[in-house]
Design a protein around this motif. Structure first.
Motif, mmCIF file in Angstrom:
data_model
loop_
_atom_site.group_PDB
_atom_site.id
_atom_site.type_symbol
_atom_site.label_atom_id
_atom_site.label_comp_id
_atom_site.label_asym_id
_atom_site.label_seq_id
_atom_site.Cartn_x
_atom_site.Cartn_y
_atom_site.Cartn_z
ATOM 1 N N ARG A 1 0.832 -1.212 0.000
ATOM 2 C CA ARG A 1 0.000 0.000 0.000
ATOM 3 C C ARG A 1 0.863 1.258 0.000
ATOM 4 O O ARG A 1 0.641 2.180 -0.791
ATOM 5 C CB ARG A 1 -0.948 0.004 1.192
ATOM 6 C CG ARG A 1 -1.928 1.185 1.137
ATOM 7 C CD ARG A 1 -2.825 1.247 2.348
ATOM 8 N NE ARG A 1 -2.006 1.743 3.460
ATOM 9 C CZ ARG A 1 -2.086 1.338 4.714
ATOM 10 N NH1 ARG A 1 -2.967 0.426 5.057
ATOM 11 N NH2 ARG A 1 -1.313 1.829 5.649
ATOM 12 N N GLU A 2 1.881 1.277 0.856
ATOM 13 C CA GLU A 2 2.756 2.441 0.927
ATOM 14 C C GLU A 2 3.555 2.623 -0.362
ATOM 15 O O GLU A 2 3.748 3.758 -0.821
ATOM 16 C CB GLU A 2 3.720 2.329 2.117
ATOM 17 C CG GLU A 2 3.045 2.433 3.468
ATOM 18 C CD GLU A 2 2.476 1.109 3.967
ATOM 19 O OE1 GLU A 2 1.881 1.104 5.048
ATOM 20 O OE2 GLU A 2 2.639 0.078 3.283
ATOM 21 N N THR A 3 3.992 1.511 -0.933
ATOM 22 C CA THR A 3 4.724 1.589 -2.199
ATOM 23 C C THR A 3 3.837 2.159 -3.295
ATOM 24 O O THR A 3 4.266 3.020 -4.069
ATOM 25 C CB THR A 3 5.246 0.196 -2.601
ATOM 26 O OG1 THR A 3 6.106 -0.295 -1.561
ATOM 27 C CG2 THR A 3 6.004 0.240 -3.913
ATOM 28 N N GLN A 4 2.594 1.706 -3.370
ATOM 29 C CA GLN A 4 1.675 2.212 -4.387
ATOM 30 C C GLN A 4 1.389 3.690 -4.173
ATOM 31 O O GLN A 4 1.319 4.466 -5.130
ATOM 32 C CB GLN A 4 0.362 1.416 -4.387
ATOM 33 C CG GLN A 4 -0.548 1.776 -5.553
ATOM 34 C CD GLN A 4 0.102 1.493 -6.896
ATOM 35 O OE1 GLN A 4 0.506 0.369 -7.163
ATOM 36 N NE2 GLN A 4 0.208 2.500 -7.746
ATOM 37 N N GLU A 5 1.229 4.113 -2.918
ATOM 38 C CA GLU A 5 1.007 5.535 -2.627
ATOM 39 C C GLU A 5 2.184 6.374 -3.108
ATOM 40 O O GLU A 5 1.999 7.453 -3.675
ATOM 41 C CB GLU A 5 0.796 5.744 -1.127
ATOM 42 C CG GLU A 5 -0.533 5.242 -0.623
ATOM 43 C CD GLU A 5 -0.646 5.304 0.899
ATOM 44 O OE1 GLU A 5 0.305 5.765 1.571
ATOM 45 O OE2 GLU A 5 -1.696 4.882 1.412
ATOM 46 N N THR A 6 3.386 5.870 -2.909
ATOM 47 C CA THR A 6 4.582 6.590 -3.349
ATOM 48 C C THR A 6 4.625 6.684 -4.864
ATOM 49 O O THR A 6 4.902 7.751 -5.431
ATOM 50 C CB THR A 6 5.857 5.893 -2.824
ATOM 51 O OG1 THR A 6 5.811 5.870 -1.399
ATOM 52 C CG2 THR A 6 7.113 6.601 -3.295
ATOM 53 N N ASP B 1 2.063 6.528 -6.920
ATOM 54 C CA ASP B 1 0.987 7.435 -7.334
ATOM 55 C C ASP B 1 1.410 8.889 -7.161
ATOM 56 O O ASP B 1 1.188 9.726 -8.053
ATOM 57 C CB ASP B 1 -0.286 7.163 -6.535
ATOM 58 C CG ASP B 1 -0.907 5.810 -6.859
ATOM 59 O OD1 ASP B 1 -0.547 5.215 -7.904
ATOM 60 O OD2 ASP B 1 -1.741 5.345 -6.051
ATOM 61 N N PHE B 2 2.032 9.209 -6.030
ATOM 62 C CA PHE B 2 2.493 10.569 -5.763
ATOM 63 C C PHE B 2 3.509 10.996 -6.825
ATOM 64 O O PHE B 2 3.436 12.099 -7.368
ATOM 65 C CB PHE B 2 3.121 10.649 -4.368
ATOM 66 C CG PHE B 2 3.684 11.998 -4.038
ATOM 67 C CD1 PHE B 2 2.877 12.983 -3.495
ATOM 68 C CD2 PHE B 2 5.022 12.288 -4.287
ATOM 69 C CE1 PHE B 2 3.390 14.238 -3.203
ATOM 70 C CE2 PHE B 2 5.540 13.539 -3.996
ATOM 71 C CZ PHE B 2 4.720 14.522 -3.453
ATOM 72 N N GLU C 1 1.772 11.675 -10.160
ATOM 73 C CA GLU C 1 0.995 12.923 -10.139
ATOM 74 C C GLU C 1 1.895 14.153 -10.208
ATOM 75 O O GLU C 1 1.478 15.200 -10.692
ATOM 76 C CB GLU C 1 0.147 12.983 -8.873
ATOM 77 C CG GLU C 1 -0.981 11.975 -8.841
ATOM 78 C CD GLU C 1 -1.618 11.832 -7.464
ATOM 79 O OE1 GLU C 1 -1.287 12.625 -6.550
ATOM 80 O OE2 GLU C 1 -2.426 10.901 -7.297
#
Length: 78
Positions: free
Chosen positions: A26-31, A33-34, A37
């Motif tokens: 989850r944290e890897t995907q958030e990174t 995605d950031f 963007e």
């Protein structure tokens, strides 16, 4: 909650204990995605497959500014 850990109790039962400071999926995907963007991309140097030895020599000589990425399209077919 008991937070004590006794290493010898793990060894006797052939168990292991591991952790990671980089986070999970989850944290890897958030990174990722950031970064997507905000247009944040890695700085790389693309090399042909026949330059792998040269790239390794540069690594040993500390003459590398970016990560090497091997262009798989330059690989010889058997």
């Amino acid at each position: 909650m008991n937070t004590s850990l006794f290493p010898l109790s793990l060894i006797g039962h052939r168990r292991s204990f591991a952790g990671s400071m980089i986070g999970g999926m989850r944290e890897t995907q958030e990174t990722l995605d950031f970064c997507g963007e905000h247009g944040i991309t890695p700085e790389i140097e693309v090399i042909a497959a026949n330059r792998i030895d040269e790239a390794w020599e540069r690594v040993l000589a500390s003459d590398v500014r970016y990560r090497f990425v091997i262009d798989i399209g330059t690989m010889e077919k058997e």
